[in-house]
Design a protein around this motif. Sequence first.
Motif, PDB file in Angstrom:
ATOM      1  N   GLN A 296      11.723  -7.070 -20.629  1.00  0.00           N
ATOM      2  CA  GLN A 296      10.326  -6.664 -20.737  1.00  0.00           C
ATOM      3  C   GLN A 296      10.272  -5.238 -21.286  1.00  0.00           C
ATOM      4  N   PRO A 297       9.229  -4.907 -22.022  1.00  0.00           N
ATOM      5  CA  PRO A 297       9.139  -3.530 -22.524  1.00  0.00           C
ATOM      6  C   PRO A 297       8.953  -2.544 -21.377  1.00  0.00           C
ATOM      7  N   LEU A 298       9.511  -1.372 -21.536  1.00  0.00           N
ATOM      8  CA  LEU A 298       9.361  -0.339 -20.519  1.00  0.00           C
ATOM      9  C   LEU A 298       7.907   0.097 -20.425  1.00  0.00           C
ATOM     10  N   PRO A 299       7.365   0.214 -19.221  1.00  0.00           N
ATOM     11  CA  PRO A 299       5.999   0.733 -19.084  1.00  0.00           C
ATOM     12  C   PRO A 299       5.970   2.218 -19.415  1.00  0.00           C
ATOM     13  N   THR A 300       4.905   2.662 -19.999  1.00  0.00           N
ATOM     14  CA  THR A 300       4.781   4.072 -20.376  1.00  0.00           C
ATOM     15  C   THR A 300       3.706   4.797 -19.579  1.00  0.00           C
ATOM     16  N   ASP A 301       2.934   4.052 -18.772  1.00  0.00           N
ATOM     17  CA  ASP A 301       1.894   4.644 -17.943  1.00  0.00           C
ATOM     18  C   ASP A 301       2.417   4.702 -16.507  1.00  0.00           C
ATOM     19  N   VAL A 302       2.587   5.909 -15.980  1.00  0.00           N
ATOM     20  CA  VAL A 302       3.137   6.087 -14.642  1.00  0.00           C
ATOM     21  C   VAL A 302       2.323   5.330 -13.602  1.00  0.00           C
ATOM     22  N   ARG A 303       1.024   5.216 -13.802  1.00  0.00           N
ATOM     23  CA  ARG A 303       0.156   4.558 -12.819  1.00  0.00           C
ATOM     24  C   ARG A 303       0.443   3.062 -12.711  1.00  0.00           C
ATOM     25  N   GLN A 304       1.141   2.501 -13.683  1.00  0.00           N
ATOM     26  CA  GLN A 304       1.416   1.070 -13.681  1.00  0.00           C
ATOM     27  C   GLN A 304       2.857   0.740 -13.278  1.00  0.00           C
ATOM     28  N   MET A 305       3.579   1.710 -12.750  1.00  0.00           N
ATOM     29  CA  MET A 305       4.999   1.501 -12.483  1.00  0.00           C
ATOM     30  C   MET A 305       5.314   1.115 -11.048  1.00  0.00           C
ATOM     31  N   GLY A 306       4.313   1.089 -10.179  1.00  0.00           N
ATOM     32  CA  GLY A 306       4.539   0.615  -8.824  1.00  0.00           C
ATOM     33  C   GLY A 306       5.325   1.531  -7.931  1.00  0.00           C
ATOM     34  N   PHE A 307       5.356   2.828  -8.212  1.00  0.00           N
ATOM     35  CA  PHE A 307       6.075   3.750  -7.355  1.00  0.00           C
ATOM     36  C   PHE A 307       5.324   3.929  -6.036  1.00  0.00           C
ATOM     37  N   PRO A 308       6.023   4.040  -4.914  1.00  0.00           N
ATOM     38  CA  PRO A 308       5.354   4.147  -3.622  1.00  0.00           C
ATOM     39  C   PRO A 308       4.724   5.518  -3.412  1.00  0.00           C
ATOM     40  N   THR A 309       3.587   5.534  -2.757  1.00  0.00           N
ATOM     41  CA  THR A 309       2.932   6.794  -2.403  1.00  0.00           C
ATOM     42  C   THR A 309       2.530   6.833  -0.933  1.00  0.00           C
ATOM     43  N   THR A 310       2.418   5.664  -0.295  1.00  0.00           N
ATOM     44  CA  THR A 310       2.051   5.594   1.122  1.00  0.00           C
ATOM     45  C   THR A 310       2.982   4.617   1.834  1.00  0.00           C
ATOM     46  N   PRO A 311       3.034   4.655   3.176  1.00  0.00           N
ATOM     47  CA  PRO A 311       3.876   3.689   3.911  1.00  0.00           C
ATOM     48  C   PRO A 311       3.501   2.235   3.631  1.00  0.00           C
ATOM     49  N   ASP A 312       2.262   1.986   3.276  1.00  0.00           N
ATOM     50  CA  ASP A 312       1.832   0.615   3.002  1.00  0.00           C
ATOM     51  C   ASP A 312       2.474   0.042   1.743  1.00  0.00           C
ATOM     52  N   ASP A 313       3.115   0.887   0.942  1.00  0.00           N
ATOM     53  CA  ASP A 313       3.741   0.426  -0.305  1.00  0.00           C
ATOM     54  C   ASP A 313       5.163  -0.095  -0.087  1.00  0.00           C
ATOM     55  N   PHE A 314       5.610  -0.150   1.169  1.00  0.00           N
ATOM     56  CA  PHE A 314       6.980  -0.552   1.462  1.00  0.00           C
ATOM     57  C   PHE A 314       7.031  -1.918   2.138  1.00  0.00           C
ATOM     58  N   PHE A 315       8.092  -2.654   1.817  1.00  0.00           N
ATOM     59  CA  PHE A 315       8.366  -3.923   2.472  1.00  0.00           C
ATOM     60  C   PHE A 315       9.351  -3.657   3.609  1.00  0.00           C
ATOM     61  N   VAL A 316       9.008  -4.047   4.832  1.00  0.00           N
ATOM     62  CA  VAL A 316       9.819  -3.753   5.999  1.00  0.00           C
ATOM     63  C   VAL A 316      10.859  -4.833   6.214  1.00  0.00           C
ATOM     64  N   VAL A 317      12.125  -4.423   6.270  1.00  0.00           N
ATOM     65  CA  VAL A 317      13.221  -5.354   6.502  1.00  0.00           C
ATOM     66  C   VAL A 317      13.655  -5.329   7.960  1.00  0.00           C
ATOM     67  N   ILE A 318      13.772  -4.131   8.527  1.00  0.00           N
ATOM     68  CA  ILE A 318      14.173  -3.955   9.923  1.00  0.00           C
ATOM     69  C   ILE A 318      13.101  -3.132  10.619  1.00  0.00           C
ATOM     70  N   ALA A 319      12.627  -3.580  11.755  1.00  0.00           N
ATOM     71  CA  ALA A 319      11.653  -2.792  12.517  1.00  0.00           C
ATOM     72  C   ALA A 319      11.778  -3.125  13.984  1.00  0.00           C
ATOM     73  N   ASN A 320      11.676  -2.100  14.838  1.00  0.00           N
ATOM     74  CA  ASN A 320      11.655  -2.363  16.287  1.00  0.00           C
ATOM     75  C   ASN A 320      10.219  -2.658  16.708  1.00  0.00           C
ATOM     76  N   GLU A 321      10.038  -2.947  17.966  1.00  0.00           N
ATOM     77  CA  GLU A 321       8.702  -3.367  18.423  1.00  0.00           C
ATOM     78  C   GLU A 321       7.691  -2.238  18.390  1.00  0.00           C
ATOM     79  N   ASN A 322       8.162  -0.988  18.267  1.00  0.00           N
ATOM     80  CA  ASN A 322       7.236   0.143  18.232  1.00  0.00           C
ATOM     81  C   ASN A 322       6.790   0.527  16.835  1.00  0.00           C
ATOM     82  N   SER A 323       7.296  -0.145  15.832  1.00  0.00           N
ATOM     83  CA  SER A 323       7.020   0.270  14.457  1.00  0.00           C
ATOM     84  C   SER A 323       5.688  -0.256  13.939  1.00  0.00           C
TER      85      SER A 323
END
Length: 323
Positions: A296-323
């Motif tokens: 695929q062509p490289l994106p040139t607009d930073v806003r379209q690159m999916g970089f994380p900015t908040t905790p909601d942008d992460f997929f959780v693999v390991i978490a305890n019951e308090n997370s």
Amino acid sequence: MFLLDEPNERFVVVESRDQSSYRPHGYDAARKLGLAHRFSYGTHWLDNPELRDRVWTIQATTNPALADVVGGLDIDGGTWLAFHRGTGVYSRIFVDEPTPAEFISPYGLPIDCATAESARDAVELLETRLLPALGDVAKTPGFNLLIADPDDAFVVTFDGHDSVTTTSLSDGRPHVLTTASRAADEEFGKRMQEQAEKAPAPTEKLSSWAPWLSVYTSADTDAPDYSDARWLANTCSAIRPPYRDTPDADRYKNVALFPVTDPSQAAWTKSVSIYSAGRTGAELFAYNERQLFDYQPLPTDVRQMGFPTTPDDFFVVIANENS
């Protein structure tokens, strides 16, 4: 960027990995390797024993501790990051240059370290067994290896020849580590570390990572915009849009403005992960990842690159019951 939070008996770290934009990584690496479970982070070396034949290790490949070792996956079968769910031992390797063909890849060492009972034991493993395992003929490139658990944090440095040195970083302050070294002598790394010292330390809760993510994902306030020809990946931000990864004067420049003829020489930040370990072992591990498929062509607009900015942008693999 990491911290040994001794008063709260916790180790926390946020890391990112740059790699060729088209090199199979994580999910794509698993898919290319034909693994049944196509995920980015997991117990790959336990679930798929054939992967152990692809990486050089100094521990026995039958080590039962592999059952609880989670890590990222490269197309070669190795990893840059691994941790043990029970002990919380975390290992992240930084190799300055790609492994030459005649060298042994060191990307099995994080798996070795994660199987140790503690960070101190992992350090002792490298100090006593790395050089004998290499012997008089084998070579592996120099690297820095961050090894930590809730009690200790170390950086083990191998010079690529005959020296293994260990630095303890258990001083209660955040630290920034780069591919080449600690970032204490780099202006951007210095500023990031200073900002992290002012931000509240994350806990086992995913939501608590917002202040550190704001530090880690922010661009240098004095840096030129990505669209500016003066932009350089190695001085402007920790999370990087596509740039030239070439051995010339244009290295680190915006690849859209300074194109490459070899697609493998276009790099960007492939993944970002956050990790917390406490007395109960690994408490939280979450990641954000991006892939380019079928050239695929490289994106040139930073806003379209999916970089994380908040905790909601992460997929959780390991978490305890308090997370």
